[in-house]
Design a protein around this motif. Structure first.
Motif, PDB file in Angstrom:
ATOM      1  N   LEU A  14       0.001  -3.399   9.942  1.00 40.61           N
ATOM      2  CA  LEU A  14       0.019  -1.947  10.107  1.00 40.61           C
ATOM      3  C   LEU A  14      -1.357  -1.325   9.956  1.00 40.61           C
ATOM      4  N   ALA A  15      -2.266  -2.033   9.285  1.00 40.99           N
ATOM      5  CA  ALA A  15      -3.640  -1.540   9.175  1.00 40.99           C
ATOM      6  C   ALA A  15      -4.344  -1.514  10.531  1.00 40.99           C
ATOM      7  N   LEU A  16      -3.772  -2.207  11.512  1.00 37.59           N
ATOM      8  CA  LEU A  16      -4.320  -2.180  12.868  1.00 37.59           C
ATOM      9  C   LEU A  16      -3.868  -0.931  13.627  1.00 37.59           C
ATOM     10  N   THR A  17      -3.047  -0.112  12.995  1.00 35.82           N
ATOM     11  CA  THR A  17      -2.582   1.149  13.577  1.00 35.82           C
ATOM     12  C   THR A  17      -3.098   2.299  12.717  1.00 35.82           C
ATOM     13  N   ALA A  74       4.832  -8.441   2.027  1.00 34.93           N
ATOM     14  CA  ALA A  74       4.292  -7.081   2.009  1.00 34.93           C
ATOM     15  C   ALA A  74       2.828  -7.059   2.433  1.00 34.93           C
ATOM     16  N   ALA A  75       2.052  -8.042   1.972  1.00 34.65           N
ATOM     17  CA  ALA A  75       0.629  -8.108   2.344  1.00 34.65           C
ATOM     18  C   ALA A  75       0.491  -8.354   3.843  1.00 34.65           C
ATOM     19  N   ALA A  76       1.353  -9.195   4.406  1.00 31.58           N
ATOM     20  CA  ALA A  76       1.305  -9.460   5.842  1.00 31.58           C
ATOM     21  C   ALA A  76       1.644  -8.207   6.642  1.00 31.58           C
ATOM     22  N   LEU A  77       2.609  -7.452   6.171  1.00 28.57           N
ATOM     23  CA  LEU A  77       2.966  -6.204   6.842  1.00 28.57           C
ATOM     24  C   LEU A  77       1.830  -5.194   6.774  1.00 28.57           C
ATOM     25  N   GLY A  94       0.803  -1.222   0.000  1.00 30.52           N
ATOM     26  CA  GLY A  94       0.000   0.000   0.000  1.00 30.52           C
ATOM     27  C   GLY A  94       0.827   1.259   0.000  1.00 30.52           C
ATOM     28  N   LYS A  95       2.135   1.130  -0.241  1.00 32.31           N
ATOM     29  CA  LYS A  95       3.029   2.288  -0.247  1.00 32.31           C
ATOM     30  C   LYS A  95       4.214   1.959  -1.142  1.00 32.31           C
TER      31      LYS A  95
END
Length: 322
Positions: free
Chosen positions: A172-175, A165-168, A60-61
């Motif tokens: 991070l989507a939880l923040t 990358a998808a796991a990261l 996503g970045k």
């Protein structure tokens, strides 16, 4: 039978040679020679290129390929408003989450990173990463007396780059970590400190990023983790950051990457120049040689602080500036 006949011929030839010539004949007759040659050729074959755009899409970045070969993505916590010792900390000073990938095969990469988290975010992120097979290698502070409190989670994993990358992203989507591109830098003007003089004293040049003058000083040694060479941009360069605070002063922080034998000489050099030690710990579990990471803080005249940092660098085995 064919193998025995071949060996008889080899040993007959060996019987009429001696010394270095004999060694060459025996080596030529050794079993598995062709197989080993094939393995060596395969190891020298260039790896198939990874499509880093797939990593960008999954994370996503977008990131960028570093000069040392790592693919690095910065995820600054611009959503946080942190103060330390009365200084409003810019993301580029001490709130810069990042992840970096090093290709290790045609289909796999090693990932390492440092995630900046609020205390309330830590448990959920750790759990999500564990579910995805991404390990934690450290969890600790870098600053002292900051508000709100910030923790730093160092991570490591290996696998298909897009899957990592998808796991990261899922963690991070939880923040509240922003994934959108950073805002454009303001027009160039007076930065507030003499970066040219700072660079001259340090012996290394840096760059202004997000209102912070950043300098990276790589180690002279080759470093491996789990047998894979780790480039400096994956967290193995000593980080020196200056954030101007007015009247030629700057808040400084970052981390020194140190062998055990260098830790206390560097502590003495920093303390002797008014620079406070804020943390000392490891960031990796299987690095060779094993390094310790020393974080620091001061807010004083930038040129004076640069001299103190240079005194600490003189106690280390760092790579000479090009």
């Amino acid at each position: 039978m064919r193998k025995r006949a071949a060996w008889r011929r080899c040993w007959w030839r060996a019987g009429i040679w001696s010394g270095a010539a004999l060694a060459l004949v025996v080596a030529a007759c050794s079993p598995g020679r062709e197989g080993r040659a094939g393995q060596a050729a395969a190891s020298e074959r260039p790896l198939a290129p990874i499509d880093w755009k797939q990593v960008d899409a999954a994370l996503g970045k977008a990131g960028s390929l570093q000069p040392d070969g790592a693919y690095k993505v910065g995820l600054p916590r611009s959503d946080l408003h942190v103060t330390a010792a009365g200084v409003a900390v810019k993301p580029a000073l001490a709130l810069g989450s990042w992840v970096a990938f090093k290709q290790v095969s045609d289909t796999e990469a090693m990932v390492m990173g440092d995630l900046v988290l609020l205390e309330s975010e830590t448990a959920a992120v750790l759990g999500k990463l564990q579910e995805s097979g991404i390990a934690q290698t450290a969890l600790h502070n870098h600053l002292l007396h900051e508000s709100p409190r910030v923790l730093y989670m160092h991570i490591a994993g290996r696998g298909a780059p897009a899957r990592l990358a998808a796991a990261l992203h899922a963690a991070l989507a939880l923040t509240a970590t922003p994934f959108e591109a950073s805002a454009a830098a303001p027009p160039a003007g007076s930065f507030g400190i003499d970066t040219a003089q700072v660079a001259q004293i340090l012996g290394y040049h840096g760059k202004v990023n997000g209102g912070v003058y950043q300098v990276g000083v790589p180690r002279a040694e080759q470093v491996t983790a789990d047998g894979v060479e780790v480039p400096p941009s994956m967290g193995l360069a000593t980080a020196i950051n200056f954030q101007p605070t007015g009247a030629g002063k700057a808040a400084i922080t970052g981390d020194f990457v140190l062998l055990g034998s260098e830790v206390n000489p560097v502590i003495r050099a920093l303390r002797g120049n008014g620079i406070v030690i804020t943390a000392l710990h490891s960031h990796m579990l299987a690095d060779s040689p094993h390094f310790f990471f020393m974080h620091y803080w001061a807010n004083a005249d930038a040129v004076t602080l640069a001299r103190g940092l240079r005194a600490a660098l003189d106690k280390m085995n760092v790579k000479k500036a090009g």
